[in-house]
Design an enzyme around this catalytic site. Structure first.
Site, PDB file in Angstrom:
ATOM      1  N   ARG A   1       0.830  -1.213   0.000  1.00  0.00           N
ATOM      2  CA  ARG A   1       0.000   0.000   0.000  1.00  0.00           C
ATOM      3  C   ARG A   1       0.863   1.261   0.000  1.00  0.00           C
ATOM      4  O   ARG A   1       0.558   2.248  -0.687  1.00  0.00           O
ATOM      5  CB  ARG A   1      -0.919  -0.008   1.224  1.00  0.00           C
TER       6      ARG A   1
ATOM      7  N   HIS B   1       0.842   4.367  -2.798  1.00  0.00           N
ATOM      8  CA  HIS B   1       0.733   5.793  -2.494  1.00  0.00           C
ATOM      9  C   HIS B   1       1.961   6.549  -2.962  1.00  0.00           C
ATOM     10  O   HIS B   1       1.859   7.664  -3.474  1.00  0.00           O
ATOM     11  CB  HIS B   1       0.522   5.996  -0.992  1.00  0.00           C
TER      12      HIS B   1
ATOM     13  N   ASN C   1      -2.028   9.011   4.452  1.00  0.00           N
ATOM     14  CA  ASN C   1      -0.951   8.114   4.812  1.00  0.00           C
ATOM     15  C   ASN C   1      -0.685   8.135   6.305  1.00  0.00           C
ATOM     16  O   ASN C   1      -0.633   7.115   6.954  1.00  0.00           O
ATOM     17  CB  ASN C   1       0.336   8.576   4.131  1.00  0.00           C
TER      18      ASN C   1
ATOM     19  N   HIS D   1      -6.010  -5.941  -2.800  1.00  0.00           N
ATOM     20  CA  HIS D   1      -6.864  -6.068  -1.614  1.00  0.00           C
ATOM     21  C   HIS D   1      -7.199  -7.540  -1.333  1.00  0.00           C
ATOM     22  O   HIS D   1      -8.171  -7.840  -0.664  1.00  0.00           O
ATOM     23  CB  HIS D   1      -8.138  -5.232  -1.759  1.00  0.00           C
TER      24      HIS D   1
HETATM   25  C1  HEM Z   1      -8.557   1.412  -6.590  1.00  0.00           C
HETATM   26  C2  HEM Z   1      -8.562   2.331  -5.644  1.00  0.00           C
HETATM   27  C3  HEM Z   1      -8.169   2.030  -4.222  1.00  0.00           C
HETATM   28  C4  HEM Z   1      -8.849   2.412  -3.120  1.00  0.00           C
HETATM   29  C5  HEM Z   1     -10.118   3.246  -3.093  1.00  0.00           C
HETATM   30  C6  HEM Z   1      -8.146   1.884  -1.965  1.00  0.00           C
HETATM   31  C7  HEM Z   1      -8.511   2.095  -0.660  1.00  0.00           C
HETATM   32  C8  HEM Z   1      -7.928   1.501   0.431  1.00  0.00           C
HETATM   33  C9  HEM Z   1      -8.325   1.736   1.788  1.00  0.00           C
HETATM   34  C10 HEM Z   1      -9.405   2.725   2.227  1.00  0.00           C
HETATM   35  C11 HEM Z   1      -7.565   0.937   2.587  1.00  0.00           C
HETATM   36  C12 HEM Z   1      -7.621   0.828   4.102  1.00  0.00           C
HETATM   37  C13 HEM Z   1      -6.932   2.008   4.717  1.00  0.00           C
HETATM   38  C14 HEM Z   1      -7.260   2.211   6.161  1.00  0.00           C
HETATM   39  O1  HEM Z   1      -7.591   1.267   6.886  1.00  0.00           O
HETATM   40  O2  HEM Z   1      -7.179   3.365   6.578  1.00  0.00           O
HETATM   41  C15 HEM Z   1      -6.693   0.180   1.716  1.00  0.00           C
HETATM   42  C16 HEM Z   1      -5.797  -0.776   2.144  1.00  0.00           C
HETATM   43  C17 HEM Z   1      -4.914  -1.423   1.298  1.00  0.00           C
HETATM   44  N1  HEM Z   1      -4.692  -1.125  -0.028  1.00  0.00           N
HETATM   45 FE1  HEM Z   1      -5.909  -0.031  -1.225  1.00  0.00          FE
HETATM   46  N2  HEM Z   1      -7.055   1.177  -2.386  1.00  0.00           N
HETATM   47  C18 HEM Z   1      -7.018   1.248  -3.752  1.00  0.00           C
HETATM   48  C19 HEM Z   1      -6.049   0.706  -4.569  1.00  0.00           C
HETATM   49  C20 HEM Z   1      -4.975  -0.017  -4.114  1.00  0.00           C
HETATM   50  C21 HEM Z   1      -3.847  -0.400  -4.924  1.00  0.00           C
HETATM   51  C22 HEM Z   1      -3.641   0.001  -6.388  1.00  0.00           C
HETATM   52  C23 HEM Z   1      -3.027  -1.136  -4.129  1.00  0.00           C
HETATM   53  C24 HEM Z   1      -1.695  -1.754  -4.481  1.00  0.00           C
HETATM   54  C25 HEM Z   1      -1.378  -2.191  -5.667  1.00  0.00           C
HETATM   55  C26 HEM Z   1      -3.643  -1.220  -2.834  1.00  0.00           C
HETATM   56  C27 HEM Z   1      -3.166  -1.946  -1.755  1.00  0.00           C
HETATM   57  C28 HEM Z   1      -3.729  -1.957  -0.507  1.00  0.00           C
HETATM   58  C29 HEM Z   1      -3.327  -2.880   0.543  1.00  0.00           C
HETATM   59  C30 HEM Z   1      -2.330  -4.022   0.393  1.00  0.00           C
HETATM   60  C31 HEM Z   1      -4.055  -2.520   1.687  1.00  0.00           C
HETATM   61  C32 HEM Z   1      -3.956  -3.160   3.081  1.00  0.00           C
HETATM   62  C33 HEM Z   1      -2.848  -2.474   3.851  1.00  0.00           C
HETATM   63  C34 HEM Z   1      -2.599  -3.001   5.251  1.00  0.00           C
HETATM   64  O3  HEM Z   1      -3.088  -4.059   5.629  1.00  0.00           O
HETATM   65  O4  HEM Z   1      -1.873  -2.318   6.001  1.00  0.00           O
HETATM   66  N3  HEM Z   1      -4.803  -0.501  -2.842  1.00  0.00           N
HETATM   67  N4  HEM Z   1      -6.921   0.563   0.415  1.00  0.00           N
END
Ligand code: HEM
Ligand SMILES: *[C@@H]1O[C@H](CO)[C@@H](O)[C@H](O)[C@H]1NC(C)=O
Ligand SMILES: *[C@@H]1O[C@H](CO)[C@@H](O)[C@H](O)[C@H]1NC(C)=O
Length: 308
Positions: free
Chosen positions: A62, A66, A78, A177
Site C-alpha cells: 500500500r 501511495h 498516509n 486487496h
Molecule cells: C482502486 C482504488 C483504491 C482504493 C479506493 C483503496 C482504498 C484503500 C483503503 C481505504 C484501505 C484501508 C486504509 C485504512 O484502513 O485506513 C486500503 C488498504 C490497502 N490497499 Fe488499497 N485502495 C485502492 C487501490 C490499491 C492499490 C492500487 C493497491 C496496491 C497495488 C492497494 C493496496 C492496498 C493494501 C495491500 C491494503 C492493506 C494495507 C494493510 O493491511 O496495512 N490498494 N486501500
C-alpha cells in the site's frame, strides 16, 4: 588544449551527461554495479519482519501504491492509517550499510512490494529501478490523488487515468486487496446507513454484513480485506466480489456495477488466477513507472521519512 577546444569539449560532455539523464529510464539492473545485493537485503529484512508481523507485506504494498501516486510520504491519509514506515527504515538502514547513499527509498518500496507479493504466494516480476526521491511534499496534492474507499468507480477511473492507467489496471491493481486490513470506520455507513438510506449497502452480502457488524463493534477495529484467505496473495478477492464480500464499496462496485467491462474483468480474474497474476505484475510495473524522478533530479534520501 586551447580554450575554445576546451569549451567545446566541456559543452559536449555536459550535453551528453544531461541529455542522457533526462532520457533516463528505469531498469531492473540499475544497481548491478553500485549495489548488487540491494534486493536480497530488502527481501531478508521483509522475511524476518513477516515472521512477527504477517500483515506487513500488505502494508508495504500500500505504501508503494501511495508513493507512486504522490511520491511524497507526508500525505495525511498516509499518516493516519499507514504502517510500515519502521520497516522501510530498517530496510534502508540495512541497505545503507552495504552501499551508502545509493539506493532510493522509492526503489526500496518497489523492491519490497514485489517481495511481499511473491512471498505471499503471488506473482514475481523484474522490478524496474533507478527512481530518485522527491525533495518536496504537497499534502493537499497527495490527498487529492489517493482514492478513498467510498469513492465512485468513475472517480477512481479518472484518478488512475491521470497517470495513464486504464480500467484493466484499476481492476487488476485492486486485486492487491486480496491481503491486508482496513479500518472499520471507513465502512460504517455500508453496515448501517448507506448513502443516508438508514439501511446497509444492498451490494453487501448478508453473511459478510453480519460478520462485519460483529468484527466492527469494537472501537478502532480492523477488518480483513479478504475474509477467506487473508494472508495469501491469490485471486480470491475477485470471487469475494462475485459473492458480495468486498470490504469497501470501491471494491464491491467493480462487480456490482452496470459497467460491463469491469464485471467482465472481475469474472475473468476470478476464473483464471494465472491471468490475474500476469496482469497484476504488468500493472504494477506500469504503476511503478508513474513520473519517476531519474538521473540527477530529486535525491537519494538518507532518511526515508524526510528530505535530506
Ligand atoms: C482502486 C482504488 C483504491 C482504493 C479506493 C483503496 C482504498 C484503500 C483503503 C481505504 C484501505 C484501508 C486504509 C485504512 O484502513 O485506513 C486500503 C488498504 C490497502 N490497499 Fe488499497 N485502495 C485502492 C487501490 C490499491 C492499490 C492500487 C493497491 C496496491 C497495488 C492497494 C493496496 C492496498 C493494501 C495491500 C491494503 C492493506 C494495507 C494493510 O493491511 O496495512 N490498494 N486501500
Ligand atoms: C499543492 O497542491 C495544490 C493542488 O494541486 C496546489 O493548489 C498548491 O498550490 C500546492 N502547494 C504548493 C506549496 O505547491
Ligand atoms: C488463463 O490465463 C492464461 C494467461 O493469460 C492463459 O494462458 C490460459 O490459457 C488461461 N487458462 C484458461 C483455462 O483460460
Amino acid at each position: 588544449m586551447n580554450l575554445r577546444r576546451f569549451s567545446f569539449l566541456a559543452i559536449l560532455i555536459l550535453l551528453l551527461a544531461f541529455g542522457h539523464e533526462s532520457n533516463a529510464q528505469l531498469s531492473p539492473d540499475y544497481y548491478s554495479a553500485t549495489c548488487p545485493d540491494a534486493a536480497t537485503i530488502v527481501r531478508n529484512v521483509l522475511a524476518r519482519t513477516l515472521q512477527s508481523y504477517p500483515r506487513m507485506g500488505a502494508s508495504l504494498v500500500r505504501l508503494h501504491f501511495h508513493d507512486c501516486f504522490v511520491q511524497e510520504k507526508g500525505s495525511i491519509s498516509n499518516a493516519r492509517s499507514s504502517r510500515g514506515f519502521n520497516v522501510v527504515d530498517n530496510m534502508k538502514a540495512a541497505v545503507e550499510r552495504y552501499c551508502p547513499g545509493v539506493v532510493s527509498c522509492a526503489d526500496i518500496l518497489a523492491i519490497a512490494s514485489e517481495a511481499a507479493v511473491s512471498m505471499a504466494g503471488g506473482p514475481s516480476w523484474d522490478v524496474q529501478l533507478g527512481r530518485r526521491d522527491r525533495r518536496v511534499a504537497n499534502i493537499t496534492k497527495a490527498n487529492m490523488r489517493i482514492p478513498r474507499g467510498s469513492e465512485s468507480l468513475q472517480s477512481i477511473i479518472t484518478k488512475f487515468a491521470v497517470f495513464g492507467l486504464t480500467l484493466t489496471d484499476v481492476v487488476a491493481l485492486s486485486g492487491a486487496h486480496t491481503f491486508g486490513k482496513g479500518r472499520c470506520l471507513i465502512i460504517r455507513d455500508r453496515l448501517y446507513n448507506f448513502k443516508g438510506t438508514g439501511k446497509p449497502d444492498p451490494t453487501l452480502s448478508l453473511v459478510r454484513l453480519k460478520t462485519l457488524r460483529k468484527t466492527c463493534s469494537v472501537q478502532g477495529a480492523l477488518a480483513n480485506l479478504d475474509p477467506v484467505t487473508n494472508f495469501k496473495f491469490d485471486n480470491q478477492y475477485y470471487t469475494n466480489l462475485q459473492n458480495g464480500k468486498g470490504l469497501f464499496s470501491s471494491d464491491q462496485q467493480l462487480f456490482s456495477t452496470n459497467m460491463a467491462s469491469s464485471v467482465a474483468l472481475v469474472n475473468r480474474y476470478s476464473n483464471n488466477q494465472t491471468e490475474f497474476f500476469v496482469n497484476f505484475a504488468r500493472s504494477m510495473i506500469k504503476m511503478g513507472n508513474i513520473m519517476p524522478l531519474t538521473g540527477n533530479r530529486g535525491e537519494v534520501r538518507l532518511n526515508c521519512r524526510r528530505v535530506n
